[in-house]
Design a protein around this motif. Structure first.
Motif, PDB file in Angstrom:
ATOM      1  N   VAL A  13       0.822  -1.213   0.000  1.00  0.00           N
ATOM      2  CA  VAL A  13       0.000   0.000   0.000  1.00  0.00           C
ATOM      3  C   VAL A  13       0.862   1.272   0.000  1.00  0.00           C
ATOM      4  O   VAL A  13       0.405   2.334  -0.434  1.00  0.00           O
ATOM      5  CB  VAL A  13      -0.968   0.027   1.208  1.00  0.00           C
ATOM      6  N   ARG A  14       2.094   1.160   0.468  1.00  0.00           N
ATOM      7  CA  ARG A  14       2.981   2.330   0.418  1.00  0.00           C
ATOM      8  C   ARG A  14       3.513   2.599  -0.988  1.00  0.00           C
ATOM      9  O   ARG A  14       3.832   3.743  -1.322  1.00  0.00           O
ATOM     10  CB  ARG A  14       4.152   2.129   1.381  1.00  0.00           C
ATOM     11  N   GLY A  15       3.601   1.537  -1.789  1.00  0.00           N
ATOM     12  CA  GLY A  15       4.132   1.712  -3.132  1.00  0.00           C
ATOM     13  C   GLY A  15       3.083   1.841  -4.204  1.00  0.00           C
ATOM     14  O   GLY A  15       3.357   2.367  -5.289  1.00  0.00           O
ATOM     15  N   ARG A  16       1.877   1.384  -3.953  1.00  0.00           N
ATOM     16  CA  ARG A  16       0.815   1.381  -4.953  1.00  0.00           C
ATOM     17  C   ARG A  16       0.043   2.701  -4.921  1.00  0.00           C
ATOM     18  O   ARG A  16      -0.395   3.156  -3.857  1.00  0.00           O
ATOM     19  CB  ARG A  16      -0.136   0.220  -4.668  1.00  0.00           C
ATOM     20  N   LYS A  17      -0.126   3.317  -6.105  1.00  0.00           N
ATOM     21  CA  LYS A  17      -0.859   4.586  -6.197  1.00  0.00           C
ATOM     22  C   LYS A  17      -2.189   4.384  -6.922  1.00  0.00           C
ATOM     23  O   LYS A  17      -2.274   3.651  -7.908  1.00  0.00           O
ATOM     24  CB  LYS A  17      -0.034   5.629  -6.934  1.00  0.00           C
ATOM     25  N   VAL A  18      -3.212   5.060  -6.403  1.00  0.00           N
ATOM     26  CA  VAL A  18      -4.541   5.066  -7.001  1.00  0.00           C
ATOM     27  C   VAL A  18      -5.032   6.513  -7.024  1.00  0.00           C
ATOM     28  O   VAL A  18      -4.999   7.200  -5.981  1.00  0.00           O
ATOM     29  CB  VAL A  18      -5.532   4.191  -6.200  1.00  0.00           C
ATOM     30  N   PHE A  19      -5.437   6.992  -8.186  1.00  0.00           N
ATOM     31  CA  PHE A  19      -5.887   8.385  -8.326  1.00  0.00           C
ATOM     32  C   PHE A  19      -4.829   9.366  -7.817  1.00  0.00           C
ATOM     33  O   PHE A  19      -5.140  10.371  -7.177  1.00  0.00           O
ATOM     34  CB  PHE A  19      -7.205   8.613  -7.580  1.00  0.00           C
ATOM     35  N   GLY A  20      -3.583   9.055  -8.087  1.00  0.00           N
ATOM     36  CA  GLY A  20      -2.510   9.962  -7.722  1.00  0.00           C
ATOM     37  C   GLY A  20      -2.082   9.918  -6.272  1.00  0.00           C
ATOM     38  O   GLY A  20      -1.199  10.686  -5.865  1.00  0.00           O
ATOM     39  N   ARG A  21      -2.676   9.032  -5.497  1.00  0.00           N
ATOM     40  CA  ARG A  21      -2.320   8.906  -4.071  1.00  0.00           C
ATOM     41  C   ARG A  21      -1.938   7.465  -3.753  1.00  0.00           C
ATOM     42  O   ARG A  21      -2.453   6.535  -4.356  1.00  0.00           O
ATOM     43  CB  ARG A  21      -3.510   9.292  -3.180  1.00  0.00           C
ATOM     44  N   THR A  22      -1.054   7.293  -2.786  1.00  0.00           N
ATOM     45  CA  THR A  22      -0.734   5.921  -2.352  1.00  0.00           C
ATOM     46  C   THR A  22      -1.936   5.329  -1.637  1.00  0.00           C
ATOM     47  O   THR A  22      -2.700   6.037  -0.964  1.00  0.00           O
ATOM     48  CB  THR A  22       0.479   5.899  -1.413  1.00  0.00           C
ATOM     49  N   VAL A  23      -2.100   4.031  -1.766  1.00  0.00           N
ATOM     50  CA  VAL A  23      -3.193   3.343  -1.080  1.00  0.00           C
ATOM     51  C   VAL A  23      -3.055   3.526   0.435  1.00  0.00           C
ATOM     52  O   VAL A  23      -4.052   3.571   1.160  1.00  0.00           O
ATOM     53  CB  VAL A  23      -3.208   1.858  -1.457  1.00  0.00           C
ATOM     54  N   ALA A  24      -1.823   3.660   0.906  1.00  0.00           N
ATOM     55  CA  ALA A  24      -1.588   3.836   2.343  1.00  0.00           C
ATOM     56  C   ALA A  24      -2.164   5.137   2.882  1.00  0.00           C
ATOM     57  O   ALA A  24      -2.449   5.245   4.082  1.00  0.00           O
ATOM     58  CB  ALA A  24      -0.093   3.793   2.637  1.00  0.00           C
ATOM     59  N   SER A  25      -2.361   6.121   2.007  1.00  0.00           N
ATOM     60  CA  SER A  25      -2.844   7.425   2.477  1.00  0.00           C
ATOM     61  C   SER A  25      -4.354   7.453   2.699  1.00  0.00           C
ATOM     62  O   SER A  25      -4.869   8.384   3.327  1.00  0.00           O
ATOM     63  CB  SER A  25      -2.454   8.518   1.481  1.00  0.00           C
ATOM     64  N   PHE A  26      -5.082   6.446   2.220  1.00  0.00           N
ATOM     65  CA  PHE A  26      -6.531   6.435   2.391  1.00  0.00           C
ATOM     66  C   PHE A  26      -6.903   6.051   3.834  1.00  0.00           C
ATOM     67  O   PHE A  26      -6.267   5.172   4.451  1.00  0.00           O
ATOM     68  CB  PHE A  26      -7.178   5.458   1.412  1.00  0.00           C
ATOM     69  N   GLU A  27      -7.924   6.699   4.325  1.00  0.00           N
ATOM     70  CA  GLU A  27      -8.318   6.492   5.721  1.00  0.00           C
ATOM     71  C   GLU A  27      -8.699   5.042   5.987  1.00  0.00           C
ATOM     72  O   GLU A  27      -8.337   4.470   7.026  1.00  0.00           O
ATOM     73  CB  GLU A  27      -9.479   7.416   6.067  1.00  0.00           C
ATOM     74  N   ASN A  28      -9.414   4.431   5.063  1.00  0.00           N
ATOM     75  CA  ASN A  28      -9.843   3.055   5.261  1.00  0.00           C
ATOM     76  C   ASN A  28      -8.637   2.127   5.422  1.00  0.00           C
ATOM     77  O   ASN A  28      -8.644   1.219   6.271  1.00  0.00           O
ATOM     78  CB  ASN A  28     -10.694   2.594   4.069  1.00  0.00           C
ATOM     79  N   THR A  29      -7.608   2.355   4.594  1.00  0.00           N
ATOM     80  CA  THR A  29      -6.398   1.521   4.688  1.00  0.00           C
ATOM     81  C   THR A  29      -5.744   1.678   6.052  1.00  0.00           C
ATOM     82  O   THR A  29      -5.367   0.683   6.703  1.00  0.00           O
ATOM     83  CB  THR A  29      -5.393   1.909   3.591  1.00  0.00           C
ATOM     84  N   ARG A  30      -5.596   2.913   6.492  1.00  0.00           N
ATOM     85  CA  ARG A  30      -4.928   3.181   7.762  1.00  0.00           C
ATOM     86  C   ARG A  30      -5.687   2.547   8.919  1.00  0.00           C
ATOM     87  O   ARG A  30      -5.090   1.920   9.809  1.00  0.00           O
ATOM     88  CB  ARG A  30      -4.790   4.688   7.973  1.00  0.00           C
ATOM     89  N   TYR A  31      -6.991   2.682   8.921  1.00  0.00           N
ATOM     90  CA  TYR A  31      -7.791   2.124  10.019  1.00  0.00           C
ATOM     91  C   TYR A  31      -7.784   0.604   9.994  1.00  0.00           C
ATOM     92  O   TYR A  31      -7.704  -0.052  11.044  1.00  0.00           O
ATOM     93  CB  TYR A  31      -9.223   2.646   9.940  1.00  0.00           C
ATOM     94  N   ALA A  32      -7.874   0.024   8.795  1.00  0.00           N
ATOM     95  CA  ALA A  32      -7.919  -1.430   8.687  1.00  0.00           C
ATOM     96  C   ALA A  32      -6.614  -2.059   9.182  1.00  0.00           C
ATOM     97  O   ALA A  32      -6.623  -3.044   9.937  1.00  0.00           O
ATOM     98  CB  ALA A  32      -8.191  -1.846   7.243  1.00  0.00           C
ATOM     99  N   LEU A  33      -5.488  -1.495   8.789  1.00  0.00           N
ATOM    100  CA  LEU A  33      -4.201  -2.059   9.201  1.00  0.00           C
ATOM    101  C   LEU A  33      -3.896  -1.763  10.665  1.00  0.00           C
ATOM    102  O   LEU A  33      -3.261  -2.579  11.346  1.00  0.00           O
ATOM    103  CB  LEU A  33      -3.085  -1.534   8.294  1.00  0.00           C
ATOM    104  N   ALA A  34      -4.351  -0.627  11.157  1.00  0.00           N
ATOM    105  CA  ALA A  34      -4.173  -0.335  12.578  1.00  0.00           C
ATOM    106  C   ALA A  34      -4.954  -1.328  13.436  1.00  0.00           C
ATOM    107  O   ALA A  34      -4.452  -1.822  14.461  1.00  0.00           O
ATOM    108  CB  ALA A  34      -4.612   1.094  12.885  1.00  0.00           C
ATOM    109  N   ALA A  35      -6.178  -1.636  13.007  1.00  0.00           N
ATOM    110  CA  ALA A  35      -6.988  -2.616  13.750  1.00  0.00           C
ATOM    111  C   ALA A  35      -6.352  -4.000  13.707  1.00  0.00           C
ATOM    112  O   ALA A  35      -6.368  -4.739  14.697  1.00  0.00           O
ATOM    113  CB  ALA A  35      -8.401  -2.659  13.166  1.00  0.00           C
ATOM    114  N   LEU A  36      -5.748  -4.343  12.568  1.00  0.00           N
ATOM    115  CA  LEU A  36      -5.081  -5.638  12.448  1.00  0.00           C
ATOM    116  C   LEU A  36      -3.862  -5.706  13.375  1.00  0.00           C
ATOM    117  O   LEU A  36      -3.639  -6.723  14.043  1.00  0.00           O
ATOM    118  CB  LEU A  36      -4.653  -5.868  11.000  1.00  0.00           C
ATOM    119  N   LEU A  37      -3.097  -4.634  13.441  1.00  0.00           N
ATOM    120  CA  LEU A  37      -1.952  -4.611  14.350  1.00  0.00           C
ATOM    121  C   LEU A  37      -2.404  -4.777  15.795  1.00  0.00           C
ATOM    122  O   LEU A  37      -1.778  -5.520  16.569  1.00  0.00           O
ATOM    123  CB  LEU A  37      -1.171  -3.307  14.193  1.00  0.00           C
ATOM    124  N   ALA A  38      -3.476  -4.113  16.175  1.00  0.00           N
ATOM    125  CA  ALA A  38      -3.986  -4.233  17.542  1.00  0.00           C
ATOM    126  C   ALA A  38      -4.351  -5.683  17.862  1.00  0.00           C
ATOM    127  O   ALA A  38      -4.063  -6.193  18.955  1.00  0.00           O
ATOM    128  CB  ALA A  38      -5.192  -3.327  17.737  1.00  0.00           C
TER     129      ALA A  38
END
Length: 360
Positions: free
Chosen positions: A246-271
């Protein structure tokens, strides 16, 4: 050590274990990753002294009675995406060898352990009992052992038996013995490196000298503990692969990592990983102290198996369509997670243990 692990340091391992981890990680990358194979891995691990850490020196081991070194090795295999080989290693080092150390005689240990320490023979351990019919000087085995790790490459079989006297025992067999049939006609899509196959025993003759006073419940407890260790390590691997993508993949000019859904989903997985890992470490401490209760190992296996599947699901989804392509390791991890849950963390069997603990 990955960045997610650096962010959640664990206290169950000390400096010696971490030094061993560094050595084992180099071994995995040099000897195992280029051409994954159970036979080659065990031969190389034997040459490097990784298989017999708990075994007495006179039998080829290091005489260090600490299972955490083996746990570190299993984790490193899982952290490199080698979940099947991790399960194979864990069965050999964490279940078979300790069972023989605890329950066999000095003469039996001298017969079996040197080859297991050197990697010349690979051990497979059954997770259910077969029928034992007593005969003068030994007995006869009949039945089917389901989903046995290392069955495909085994040089020694440890099979729990149920006899008429109720005395729990384990039969130690040569897989080439008459009446032993390993059903390897169909290779599974997941965990193919674990050598998971059924073993059929049809009138297999076993001598008294090939029987040890084993305990099926303890074997299953140890299998579940090591499976849980691998599952959590595999979940961390899936998380790290998702982060890299997600840090390397871009969608609509933004990295997938920058989307709120991505950040929340991976944060919940880490928890969830951190929470389950805390239970793993607690059970490891109990195991080292000789007080791990079977119901705790069952609860841990159930939680860790579900976590591994959710981590693989989430990571695959974040890869998008690429997650279903074999070029990306998350596709294999997704298949492995399903087989792993069925083979090592079966919800039906562990739920029965937990229900019994509640008196139900």
């Amino acid at each position: 050590m990955s960045e997610t692990e650096l962010a959640t340091a664990r206290r169950v391992f000390d400096d010696e274990h971490e030094a061993f981890r560094d050595s084992f990680a180099v071994f995995v990358k040099r000897e195992v990753v280029p051409a994954p194979s159970a036979a080659a891995m065990f031969a190389a691990a034997g040459r490097n002294g990784f298989l017999g850490i708990q075994v007495p020196e006179e039998l080829g081991g290091a005489a260090v009675p600490d299972p955490r070194f083996g746990l570190v090795g299993a984790e490193e295999l899982a952290r490199n995406g080698l979940l099947g080989l991790g399960l194979s290693f864990a069965t050999h080092v964490g279940v078979a060898i300790p069972a023989l150390l605890d329950d066999s005689t000095d003469e039996q240990q001298a017969r079996w352990l040197p080859d297991l320490v050197s990697g010349e023979r690979i051990a497979a351990v059954g997770g259910n009992t077969v029928r034992f019919s007593a005969q003068p000087g030994g007995g006869r085995l009949d039945g089917v052992v389901l989903g046995v790790v290392n069955a495909a490459s085994a040089g020694l079989l440890l099979i729990p038996v149920a006899g008429p006297d109720g005395d729990p025992r384990v039969a130690v067999l040569d897989p080439r013995a008459p009446g032993v049939r390993i059903c390897n006609e169909i290779e599974p899509m997941g965990l193919s490196d674990a050598g998971l196959f059924d073993i059929h025993l049809d009138g297999v003759e076993v001598d008294e000298q090939d029987l040890v006073h084993g305990n099926l419940m303890r074997i299953q407890r140890d299998q579940r503990l090591w499976s849980a260790v691998l599952a959590v390590a595999g979940a961390r691997t899936a998380l790290d692969w998702a982060l890299d993508y997600v840090r390397g993949r871009k969608v609509f000019g933004r990295t997938v990592a920058s989307f709120e859904n991505t950040r929340y989903a991976l944060a919940a997985l880490l928890a969830e990983i951190v929470r389950t890992e805390s239970l793993v470490d607690s059970c490891v401490r109990d195991h080292c102290a000789g007080r791990l209760a079977p119901y705790r190992a069952a609860a841990l296996a159930l939680s860790a198996g579900e976590l591994l599947c959710r981590a693989a699901d989430q990571a695959l989804q974040l890869h998008g369509g690429y997650g279903y392509m074999r070029e990306y390791p998350i596709s294999q991890a997704f298949a492995d997670a399903r087989y792993f849950r069925l083979a090592s963390c079966s919800s039906e069997s562990v739920t029965a243990i937990l229900a019994a603990e509640l008196g139900l």
